[in-house]
Write a protein that holds these residues in place. Structure first.
Motif, PDB file in Angstrom:
ATOM      1  N   THR A 155       0.824  -1.209   0.000  1.00  0.00           N
ATOM      2  CA  THR A 155       0.000   0.000   0.000  1.00  0.00           C
ATOM      3  C   THR A 155       0.858   1.258   0.000  1.00  0.00           C
ATOM      4  O   THR A 155       0.498   2.264  -0.629  1.00  0.00           O
ATOM      5  CB  THR A 155      -0.931   0.010   1.230  1.00  0.00           C
ATOM      6  OG1 THR A 155      -1.713  -1.189   1.225  1.00  0.00           O
ATOM      7  CG2 THR A 155      -1.861   1.210   1.201  1.00  0.00           C
ATOM      8  N   SER A 159       0.200   3.911  -2.799  1.00  0.00           N
ATOM      9  CA  SER A 159      -0.301   5.222  -2.373  1.00  0.00           C
ATOM     10  C   SER A 159       0.611   6.352  -2.820  1.00  0.00           C
ATOM     11  O   SER A 159       0.182   7.516  -2.873  1.00  0.00           O
ATOM     12  CB  SER A 159      -0.459   5.253  -0.851  1.00  0.00           C
ATOM     13  OG  SER A 159       0.788   5.144  -0.213  1.00  0.00           O
ATOM     14  N   ILE A 398      -5.496  -3.925   1.583  1.00  0.00           N
ATOM     15  CA  ILE A 398      -5.042  -3.141   0.431  1.00  0.00           C
ATOM     16  C   ILE A 398      -6.203  -2.347  -0.163  1.00  0.00           C
ATOM     17  O   ILE A 398      -6.061  -1.172  -0.516  1.00  0.00           O
ATOM     18  CB  ILE A 398      -4.400  -4.059  -0.629  1.00  0.00           C
ATOM     19  CG1 ILE A 398      -3.110  -4.672  -0.070  1.00  0.00           C
ATOM     20  CG2 ILE A 398      -4.102  -3.281  -1.909  1.00  0.00           C
ATOM     21  CD1 ILE A 398      -2.421  -5.625  -1.019  1.00  0.00           C
ATOM     22  N   ALA A 429      -4.481   1.160   5.632  1.00  0.00           N
ATOM     23  CA  ALA A 429      -4.118  -0.242   5.411  1.00  0.00           C
ATOM     24  C   ALA A 429      -3.507  -0.849   6.668  1.00  0.00           C
ATOM     25  O   ALA A 429      -3.782  -2.013   6.996  1.00  0.00           O
ATOM     26  CB  ALA A 429      -3.136  -0.348   4.242  1.00  0.00           C
TER      27      ALA A 429
END
Length: 499
Positions: A155, A159, A398, A429
């Protein structure tokens, strides 16, 4: 006193063998790789003071002071984190800088009339609380198996992709050329240079591929008129951050409560980054080491307002750079911290780096941030998915982490404290992965195969004497036992036991 894993190293002659993060490289290589770290996070570290300074209505000169302070404090925090002092610093290759997690809260404080003084007061109190509770956070490391760390690392990389995309488009959404073909082409050229240089058979060039691609991409930008170094001479050459230059801190209860939530988010994100970089370089990250890293984070945040800066945290994009270059030395990152300090003291050098086109950084960022996600996927490959809920844990964590990335306004109408926690995909997450792992693998007996006795799962047993021969980090690959330093353990002759 008996040496421990955390104390032993190549220079101590301790019991433990040299750790990968303790590698010493030539001075020139150390600073070259360190400068590469600075370039990869420079855009991120100056973005927060720009945003907060504009929201506070500061003049261009005062915003420049905020930027210099961010560089100076980020460099000091990086030195503390990488080199460490007793009880402070995880001694891992982690770059520290102003955290994005507090932007929304700080903008809200200055917009409500509290001003920067209230922001600084709230940071001081919240960081002091964070410093006290850091060891408690570190104790939950046992609840971070690969199913959790892999989800969080993946993640982190995903991100960060919007950041790379924004950089590739130009970085400034109000600029007339934002998203132009010229910006996208410049980013694509830089990306292509990274790939070509990474493929070169010379190890030194491959390791410096990001830095060289950024330099070459900048030269291309100069050739096509996409960058301007004319403003490098504007302003002071040397300037030391003056304590409380923008005013003494004030203490507002509402601002402090909001910043306390931000500190909890920062603690969560920094712990995830410590675990991520430990996984990438293949070193031990126990609760004591994590606690030292979190304390360094909070101590840096506590001091930051004195020089006019904001809360500090580990930069995830630099974790990606470690994975790309495979340069694991913490001294390389410490060199980057020293460069940041110099940039904070020498604004002229900062203006040189600031002249690097954002589109160039975006092209390199695609590889950097994608590598973080790939490292998470590699960690998830170690997870056992049969007869348990681990697949659901990964999928939900996720997916939950992607919500604020896919829909930034998703939590717009929720309570402010809730939005502060979950507006970050990384913290979203992390919270979900930890909670689901507790629910399915710890709090409900029989729900996961991971909770059953080993003999019930595999029908295999290992003798205590065999276990005594193993140390933390040993692994079995391709029919060979590999120790934590990557060296194959010799087999004992038939009929004899190994030691």
């Amino acid at each position: 006193m008996k040496p421990t894993d955390d104390d032993a190293g190549p220079e101590t002659g301790g019991v433990a063998t040299a750790r990968p993060e303790d590698e010493n490289l030539p001075v020139t290589s150390t600073f070259a790789y360190g400068f590469q770290h600075v370039l990869s996070m420079y855009g991120g570290i100056i973005a927060v003071p720009l945003i907060v300074g504009q929201a506070a209505g500061l003049s261009a000169g005062d915003i420049g002071i905020l930027i210099a302070a961010a560089l100076f404090v980020g460099g000091l925090a990086t030195l503390l984190q990488t080199l460490g002092v007793p009880l402070l610093g995880c001694r891992l290759p982690l770059v520290q800088g102003v955290s994005f997690s507090g932007v929304a809260t700080m903008v809200a404080i200055v917009s409500d009339g509290g001003g920067l003084s209230a922001v600084y007061g709230a940071i001081i109190v919240a960081a002091a609380v964070g410093l006290l509770i850091a060891p408690v956070f570190a104790k939950i490391v046992r609840f971070f198996p690969p199913v959790v760390t892999g989800s969080v690392i993946t993640t982190i990389g995903l991100s960060l992709m919007p950041v790379a995309a924004n950089w590739a488009m130009g970085g400034n959404k109000t600029a007339p050329d934002y998203g132009s073909v010229s910006n996208l082409t410049l980013a694509a050229v830089t990306l292509a240079l990274v790939l070509v240089l990474s493929k070169v058979g010379v190890a030194a060039i491959s390791r410096l591929s990001i830095l060289l691609a950024i330099v070459l991409g900048t030269l291309v930008a100069v050739a096509v008129g996409k960058t301007d170094f004319s403003k490098v001479d504007d302003g002071a050459i040397v300037a030391f951050p003056t304590p409380f230059h923008l005013g003494a801190p004030t203490f507002d209860v509402a601002a402090i409560v909001g910043m306390l939530i931000v500190m909890l988010v920062i603690l969560t994100e920094t712990m995830a980054d410590i675990l991520a970089v430990g996984e990438i370089i293949g070193t031990k990250t126990d609760s004591r080491r994590i606690a030292a890293g979190l304390r360094a984070d909070m101590a840096s945040s506590l001091v930051a307002p004195v020089f006019g800066s904001f809360p500090q945290s580990a930069f995830a994009q630099n974790v990606g750079l470690v994975a790309v270059t495979r340069v694991k030395s913490r001294y390389v990152v410490a060199a980057g911290g020293l460069i940041l300090v110099l940039l904070g003291l020498l604004p002229v050098l900062g203006r040189v780096v600031a002249a690097v086109p954002t589109a160039v950084l975006g092209g390199a960022g695609i590889v950097l941030f994608g590598t973080v996600a790939a490292s998470g996927i590699r960690t998830l490959a170690k997870v056992e998915y049969r007869d348990n809920m681990n697949l659901i844990i990964v999928a939900t964590s996720i997916g939950f982490g992607m919500i604020p990335i896919a829909a930034p306004a998703f939590y717009e109408h929720t309570p402010s404290w809730f939005g502060t926690i979950f507006h970050s995909g990384i913290s979203s997450a992390a919270v979900m992965a930890i909670a689901l792992n507790l629910l399915f693998n710890h709090l409900r007996p029989g729900s996961s195969r991971a909770e059953q006795p080993a003999t019930a799962v595999t029908g295999r047993v290992v003798s205590p004497r065999d276990l005594e021969c193993l140390v933390e980090g040993d692994r079995y690959e391709g029919g060979r036992l590999i120790d934590r330093d990557g060296i194959e353990v010799a087999r004992a002759p038939e009929g004899l036991s190994g030691h």
